[in-house]
Design a protein around this motif. Structure first.
Motif, PDB file in Angstrom:
ATOM      1  N   TYR A  10       0.818  -1.228   0.000  1.00 19.44           N
ATOM      2  CA  TYR A  10       0.000   0.000   0.000  1.00 19.44           C
ATOM      3  C   TYR A  10       0.849   1.274   0.000  1.00 19.44           C
ATOM      4  O   TYR A  10       0.319   2.371   0.099  1.00 19.44           O
ATOM      5  CB  TYR A  10      -0.978   0.001   1.200  1.00 19.44           C
ATOM      6  CG  TYR A  10      -0.281  -0.231   2.520  1.00 19.44           C
ATOM      7  CD1 TYR A  10       0.445   0.778   3.137  1.00 19.44           C
ATOM      8  CD2 TYR A  10      -0.310  -1.484   3.122  1.00 19.44           C
ATOM      9  CE1 TYR A  10       1.109   0.560   4.326  1.00 19.44           C
ATOM     10  CE2 TYR A  10       0.350  -1.720   4.312  1.00 19.44           C
ATOM     11  CZ  TYR A  10       1.059  -0.686   4.913  1.00 19.44           C
ATOM     12  OH  TYR A  10       1.733  -0.910   6.088  1.00 19.44           O
ATOM     13  N   SER A 164       8.959  10.159  -4.759  1.00 20.60           N
ATOM     14  CA  SER A 164       7.933   9.787  -3.784  1.00 20.60           C
ATOM     15  C   SER A 164       8.463  10.039  -2.377  1.00 20.60           C
ATOM     16  O   SER A 164       9.655  10.238  -2.160  1.00 20.60           O
ATOM     17  CB  SER A 164       7.586   8.305  -3.938  1.00 20.60           C
ATOM     18  OG  SER A 164       8.655   7.521  -3.446  1.00 20.60           O
ATOM     19  N   THR A 170      14.194   7.462   2.234  1.00 24.13           N
ATOM     20  CA  THR A 170      15.365   6.586   2.118  1.00 24.13           C
ATOM     21  C   THR A 170      16.622   7.432   1.901  1.00 24.13           C
ATOM     22  O   THR A 170      17.685   7.144   2.460  1.00 24.13           O
ATOM     23  CB  THR A 170      15.164   5.574   0.962  1.00 24.13           C
ATOM     24  OG1 THR A 170      13.958   4.865   1.212  1.00 24.13           O
ATOM     25  CG2 THR A 170      16.315   4.585   0.868  1.00 24.13           C
TER      26      THR A 170
END
Ligand SMILES: NC(=O)c1ccc[n+]([C@@H]2O[C@H](COP(=O)([O-])OP(=O)(O)OC[C@H]3O[C@@H](n4cnc5c(N)ncnc54)[C@H](OP(=O)(O)O)[C@@H]3O)[C@@H](O)[C@H]2O)c1
Length: 356
Positions: A10, A164, A170
């Protein structure tokens, strides 16, 4: 029948992967959604009318119970430094093939070290099946075919579009860690601005800087070339900001900086929308040399998240079909240098000698 479980289904990229998998996988594949949040999973499972399994990666027995009947896992839950090991720990016990979309050098290196374990368990461990590193890895393998005894490989990309939340989070995790290149076969720490050069990625020369991209790990394993550096196109002001992170790094409380920036990312980043993904393109370049001869090659690809969904689902499909060799693999060691050229919207300018 075979079963593919998408972990982190998701998230922003997980959703794109699931949409693509629903379109591309045949009726003989059961698709299972998975992740740690029952409520997010429930909503997604309801939308797609697919089965789901909610579990964290904290307890190996629990993970094992959920993977016991699964043929392959496609991990989209990053940063992968927090998720890859736990899933692979289980996959080698349950005989489940493992794929992910990491681009993190330390994750590639840690998984490569588990090659004997994966071989022993007869499973494939195939990280990096997204934009990072499929196009660059396939281009590296294509260039190495032109010059098999090369000593030096440079790769690079110019992506047009936004990132994103997960990608930014990250990236925030590695702030203050500097850069990395491969020297004489070893991953070597360097400063954030180790090298800059003007590169024609395919749209005219532009300034590029070395980045600690996944190929610093994977290109060596795919090609055996001992010296590897990866560049990305950046505006000049970004180079000054990178230099500043190096000089400030010793003075910063890294945890505090990471927490603060992650919160900013969570509040402000939404990721590329459908129009951005349809219209966006990325350019990839590579250059290989043995000191006497030099070859270069280029690729043009769809937008990075669009390509990630395409390549990740196809890599999973081939793995379920038994086409992925067991043990640790890179995209090109698993499927060959031509793999990336098989996707719609990918064009390659083949390796040609560079005239001095
Ligand atoms: N290789 C490539 O080219 C490529 C392309 C796209 C993305 N990526 C990478 O893929 C990762 C995800 O990106 P995204 O855009 O999808 O981010 P995102 O929207 O933030 O989604 C992240 C997903 O990972 C899950 N997750 C994170 N940490 C977890 C943990 N410790 N345990 C279990 N689940 C965890 C999240 O679950 P919760 O919501 O419950 O926290 C969520 O489902 C990032 O690392 C990004 O860099 C790579």
């Amino acid at each position: 029948m075979s079963t593919l479980l998408v972990y982190g289904s998701y998230g922003y990229t997980g959703e794109l992967v699931v949409d693509r998998a629903v379109e591309e996988l045949d009726d003989d594949t059961d698709l299972v959604l998975a992740g740690r949040s029952p409520s997010k999973l429930e909503a997604q499972a309801d939308d797609h009318d697919l089965p789901s399994r909610a579990f964290t990666l904290d307890h190996q027995r629990v993970v094992e119970r959920h993977l016991d009947d699964v043929d392959a896992v496609l991990n989209c839950a990053g940063p992968f430094s927090r998720t890859a090991d736990a899933l692979v720990d289980t996959c080698v016990n349950t005989g489940t093939d493992y794929l992910d979309i990491t681009g993190e050098i330390e994750v590639f290196e840690a998984l490569a070290a588990r090659d004997p374990e994966a071989e022993e368990a007869d499973v494939a461990v195939l990280p990096g099946v997204g934009f990072d590193v499929v196009p660059t890895d396939c281009l590296a393998a294509h260039l190495a075919e032109a010059l098999p005894d090369a000593t030096d490989l440079s790769l690079g990309f110019q992506a047009f579009g936004s990132f994103s939340r997960g990608t930014m989070r990250t990236a925030v995790e590695s702030i203050g860690e500097g850069g990395a290149v491969r020297r004489d076969g070893r991953v070597t720490a360097v400063s954030s601005v180790h090298d800059t050069r003007d590169i024609d990625f395919g749209a005219g020369e532009t300034l590029a800087v070395t980045v600690p991209w996944g190929d610093v790990s994977t290109a060596y394993r795919s090609t055996g070339v001992p010296n590897v550096q990866v560049y990305t196109a950046v505006p000049e002001r970004a180079i000054r900001a990178l230099e500043a992170t190096d000089s400030l790094a010793p003075l910063l409380d890294r945890e505090w900086v990471q927490r603060t920036l992650s919160a900013v990312v969570d509040r402000t980043v939404v990721g590329p929308d459908e129009d951005d993904r349809e219209e966006g393109r990325a350019l990839v370049w590579g250059e290989i040399t043995d000191g006497e001869e030099t070859f270069e090659a280029r690729l043009e690809t769809p937008e990075t998240y669009t390509l990630t969904a395409m390549t990740a689902v196809e890599a999973a499909r081939r793995t379920l079909d038994g086409e992925t060799p067991t043990g640790y693999q890179t995209p090109s060691s698993a499927f060959g240098a031509e793999f990336v050229t098989e996707f719609e919207g990918v064009e390659r300018e083949d390796a040609t000698p560079v005239e001095e």
